[in-house]
Structures are given as structure tokens and as C-alpha cells.
Write an enzyme that holds these catalytic residues in place. Structure first.
Site, mmCIF file in Angstrom:
data_model
loop_
_atom_site.group_PDB
_atom_site.id
_atom_site.type_symbol
_atom_site.label_atom_id
_atom_site.label_comp_id
_atom_site.label_asym_id
_atom_site.label_seq_id
_atom_site.Cartn_x
_atom_site.Cartn_y
_atom_site.Cartn_z
ATOM 1 C CB SER A 1 40.817 42.460 8.536
ATOM 2 O OG SER A 1 41.906 43.227 8.097
ATOM 3 C CG ASP B 1 38.160 47.141 2.256
ATOM 4 O OD1 ASP B 1 38.925 48.077 2.575
ATOM 5 O OD2 ASP B 1 38.429 45.948 2.475
ATOM 6 C CG HIS C 1 38.767 46.548 6.042
ATOM 7 N ND1 HIS C 1 39.174 45.656 5.086
ATOM 8 C CD2 HIS C 1 39.473 46.245 7.164
ATOM 9 C CE1 HIS C 1 40.091 44.846 5.596
ATOM 10 N NE2 HIS C 1 40.277 45.177 6.859
#
Length: 492
Positions: free
Chosen positions: A183, A416, A469
Site C-alpha cells: 500500500s 483491488d 489490496h
């Protein structure tokens, strides 16, 4: 061969035994984690946790949890793991992704029950989970003005942490070392890797045996990340052909920074069409506070229940929920970034639940067992910092690092919608490296697990089929597969 009371033992096994014995004696015993509330039995390897203190007045205290490899600590790589945010604790990765335990909610409402994770990354590597920057997780300082931070300062302080950590754990200094994260760690990892590489070149001691880095669903560049969502939504069947063609025509490929009212209007329509989806995995349900935690039964029509139709579907992945990471949606622009605690004053963070981690890590017994100082305050997944994105695009960082001979694996969960693989695929291709292994499927457990394209300079882009994600949370078996293969330099 050497003789033992139980028979003949290979000399190599004895060497391995004495190396591990040396590690056990050399590592700082004061940091040893001897037991954890919620877990019964012996750990499969040694665990250490505590603080590395950075000089200052007052000092900064960075918290780490170190899981020694379950296989061969003397030889296996050491991997630093960084969660994103910015401002989110790396216990996210420890608790919900690839740590040594899986947490199960207690039926009595007490502390979660811990089970060994069969797909822990510590099966093949020693892993450092670091709360960074200061102010995140259990990392703290008496001077909270230090909680004003940015990319470049975070990288510098994490580099200091590593140098001090390796002085503390000197027996690991010759092990291959890798930096990893997901991320917003798409910013953390390359900026830190650059400092480590520069430190090696300039003769900084101790000399870290840095080999490469890995980024999962990471932000990288505002142009590529910002223009990724619309093609992703179209490819996944989330918006119609008409909407996509209109967006193409009026936005002319610029979906991140619309230059006219027609582009703004179609992007608003697309946003409305996507509203209500779990942006961290479009296939998964959302967690709604106050709703049933254990299943989606409340969403099933009453008529189905009366017919006796099998309707209860537990939420996937250890009955946990997803999406505890920044960004709310890519891209991340230069300047001050609103963090989750600030966003939550104005919006409901979608599909977010960190109940079990919060309950477990704020238990006094757990905090004592892992040597977390009371001065660090209450643990929360993401802390309220003042954070500035001041490192710009990561593309030049990646180009410089891979040109210097450091290996890189860039992976994406292909469902994601927060940092879509379409943007990551585009920027990895933009580096212009020669393709040495063209787009092909890769398998895990005899099933296609995703796709991979390998470039020159040890640069790899990989997708994980059906993952969101936080890839190891959705696909733990497949994640351990590509993680171990890549570390060992094997073809994935």
C-alpha cells in the site's frame, strides 16, 4: 557422520544445530518473547520484540516484533515488513496477513484465540515487523511534535533503525536482507532501499547485506495510479461500455486530473456506479459496524430462510474483514496527506474492521509479553499523524535501484480497486526494460494463481488472481509460494 545417543546424525545437521544454538545465545535475551496470551504450546521459532531508540531530546522509540525463521535462521533471509498508511501499524501484516499466528474471535467475548499460521512467511525467512514512523502503533516519543513527519524523514529514521537493529542482532548481519511492504509502503520501501544502498556504497557500518525489495499493491506515481481506476472498472465489468467510451472521449486518458466539466460529470457517474463496493476487493462483502460479524445472514431474503435454503456464508479469510490501509483511493498527491483518523471524522471508512487486533494488542498481558511500553499509549491500527508526501514519484527510485543490481518484485492482487493492478502494470512497463520472460501464468498447488512478466535487471511484475489490496490476507498459500520462490531466486 557423528554419533548421537539416538544413532548417527549428519555433520551438516550438527552444524545447523550449533548455529541455531549460537543464535539463541547471541540474540538479546531481554527482548525474547516467551509466551503470548491466547496461544498454547511452543513457538515454532524464537520471537523477539521491543524498542530501538533513536537519539534525540527526548529520544524516539521505534517498536519492532522479530520472528526468527522456522527453517534455518543462520542462512535464511531477513525481511523487513512495513505496512502502509501512512500511519498504520505493521501489526496489520503480523495479525491479518503473514504473521506466525491466525487470530480467531473468542466465543466467550474474551481475548482472541491464536493458532499457528501454516502460511506464515517465517516458514522461509526471519521477518521484522516495524511500527514506523514514530507515533505509529507502539512506536512513540515523549515529544509528540515528532509525530509531524514525511516520506524522506521516515526513510532516514528507518535506516537508522536498521543500523541499530543489526548492531543488536549482529548474528544476522551476513544474512541476505530484503525490504518489503504494501500500500503506502510503495513509498516507504523504495525510499528506504535507496538510503540503504547509498549507505553500503559510502561504507556505512554495519554493512547490511541488502539484496532487493518487494512491494505489494503499492502506490508509486500520481499519473499512473490516478489513471488506473477507470480502465480497471471497465475491464472488471463494473461500468458499461458506454460509460467507458464516454470517459475516454471527454477525459482523453486523464482521469486523475479532469480538465473539463464533461470529464468531471462522467467520472461522477462512474464513482456512483462503484459506490458500495468493497474497494479493497471487489469480490468480497463489506463489514458494516453494528451488523453481524460472523456471516452475511442478515442480507439473505427472509423467503429463502423459510424455504430452508443454505444461505449462511461466512465472511472469507478467517472471518476477518479487509481494507485497513491507506490510501482511501489512489493516487496520493504531493503535500499533506489526510490520514484515516482524520478521514473518519467526515466519512465512514469502507469495509473496515480491526476489532480482534485492537482487543488483543491493548490487553495488558499481551503488551507486557511483547515489551510494549505503557508510555506508547493505546494501540490503534492507524494513528493520527501530520504526514507529508514529499518524495514525489517512485519511478526514478525503482529505475536507479534495479539498474544498480538490486532485485525487485512488484506484485498486485488483481481485484483491488484501491491501487488497481492496471496502474502498476503500466508503470512497471514504463521503465523500458527488456522483457526476458513474457506474460505467462504461474501456478500454486497445481492451480493458476496469477500472471507474471519478468524484465531485465531482476525486475518482476506479478499478479495474484482473485486477491485484494492486502494479498497475503486473501491468498495466504499463494503468497507464501511466490515469496519463498522469489527469495530463493527460483522461477515463480
Amino acid at each position: 557422520m557423528a554419533r548421537h545417543g539416538l544413532g548417527l546424525i549428519p555433520v551438516s545437521a550438527l552444524v545447523c544445530f550449533f548455529l541455531q544454538l549460537h543464535l539463541a545465545e547471541a540474540a538479546p535475551e531481554v527482548s525474547l518473547v516467551r509466551s503470548l496470551p491466547g496461544f498454547k504450546g511452543a513457538f515454532p521459532s524464537r520471537h523477539y520484540s521491543g524498542y530501538v531508540t533513536l537519539e534525540g531530546s527526548p529520544p524516539k522509540n521505534l517498536f519492532y516484533y522479530f520472528v526468527v525463521s522456522e527453517r534455518s535462521p543462520a542462512r535464511d533471509p531477513v525481511v523487513l515488513w512495513l505496512n502502509g498508511g501512512p500511519g498504520c501499524s505493521s501489526f496489520d501484516g503480523f495479525v491479518y496477513e503473514h504473521g506466525p499466528f491466525n487470530l480467531e474471535a473468542s466465543k466467550s467475548g474474551g481475548l482472541p484465540v491464536l493458532h499457528l499460521n501454516p502460511y506464515s512467511w517465517s516458514k522461509v525467512a526471519s521477518v521484522i515487523y516495524l511500527d514506523s514512523p514514530v507515533g505509529v502503533g507502539f512506536s512513540y516519543s515523549a515529544n509528540t511534535s515528532y509525530y509531524v513527519n514525511g516520506d524522506l524523514q521516515t526513510a532516514a529514521e528507518t535506516h537508522q533503525f536498521l543500523l541499530k537493529w543489526f548492531e543488536k542482532f549482529q548474528e544476522f548481519i551476513t544474512n541476505p536482507f530484503y525490504i518489503s511492504g504494501e500500500s503506502y509502503a510503495g513509498i516507504y520501501v523504495p525510499t528506504l532501499a535507496s538510503l540503504v544502498a547509498n549507505g553500503i556504497k559510502s561504507g556505512t557500518k554495519p554493512k547490511i547485506n541488502f539484496k532487493g525489495y518487494m512491494v505489494g499493491n503499492g502506490v508509486c506515481d500520481s499519473h499512473f495510479d490516478g489513471n488506473a481506476l477507470v480502465p480497471f472498472a471497465h475491464g472488471m465489468g463494473l461500468i458499461s461500455d458506454m460509460m467507458y467510451k464516454e470517459a475516454e472521449a471527454v477525459c482523453r486518458g486523464n482521469y486523475h486530473n479532469p480538465l473539463n466539466i464533461d470529464c468531471q460529470n462522467i467520472l461522477y457517474k462512474i464513482d456512483s456506479a462503484l459506490d458500495g463496493l468493497n474497494r479493497y476487493d471487489i469480490l468480497e462483502p463489506c463489514f458494516h459496524r453494528g451488523a453481524a460479524n460472523e456471516s452475511t445472514t442478515s442480507l439473505i431474503p427472509e423467503s429463502f430462510k423459510q424455504l430452508g435454503v443454505a444461505t449462511e456464508r461466512p465472511l472469507a479469510v478467517r472471518k476477518r474483514i479487509f481494507g485497513r490501509a491507506w490510501p482511501f483511493r489512489a493516487p496520493v498527491a504531493d503535500g499533506v496527506i489526510p490520514l484515516w483518523p482524520q478521514l473518519m471524522r467526515e466519512i465512514t471508512v469502507p469495509c473496515m474492521d480491526d476489532v480482534q487486533a485492537t482487543k488483543w494488542l491493548n490487553d495488558k498481558g499481551v503488551r507486557k509479553a511483547i515489551h510494549a511500553d505503557p508510555e506508547s499509549g493505546r494501540w490503534s491500527l492507524c494513528k493520527d499523524l501530520h504526514y507529508t508526501h514529499d518524495a514525489g514519484s517512485m519511478i526514478a527510485y525503482h529505475k536507479n535501484l534495479t539498474s544498480a543490481g538490486y532485485r525487485a518484485l512488484i506484485y498486485s492482487g488483481d481485484h483491488d480497486m484501491c491501487v488497481p493492478f492496471t496502474g502498476t502494470q503500466a508503470w512497471t512497463q514504463s521503465l523500458g526494460y527488456e522483457i526476458v520472460d513474457e506474460w505467462r501464468s504461474w501456478k500454486s498447488n497445481a492451480q493458476i494463481a496469477g500472471y507474471v512478466q519478468e524484465y531485465a535487471n531482476g525486475f518482476i511484475f506479478l499478479t495474484v488472481k482473485g486477491a485484494g489490496h492486502t494479498v497475503p490476507e486473501y491468498k495466504p498459500r499463494e503468497s507464501l509460494h511466490f515469496f519463498s520462490s522469489w527469495l530463493e531466486g527460483k522461477e515463480i
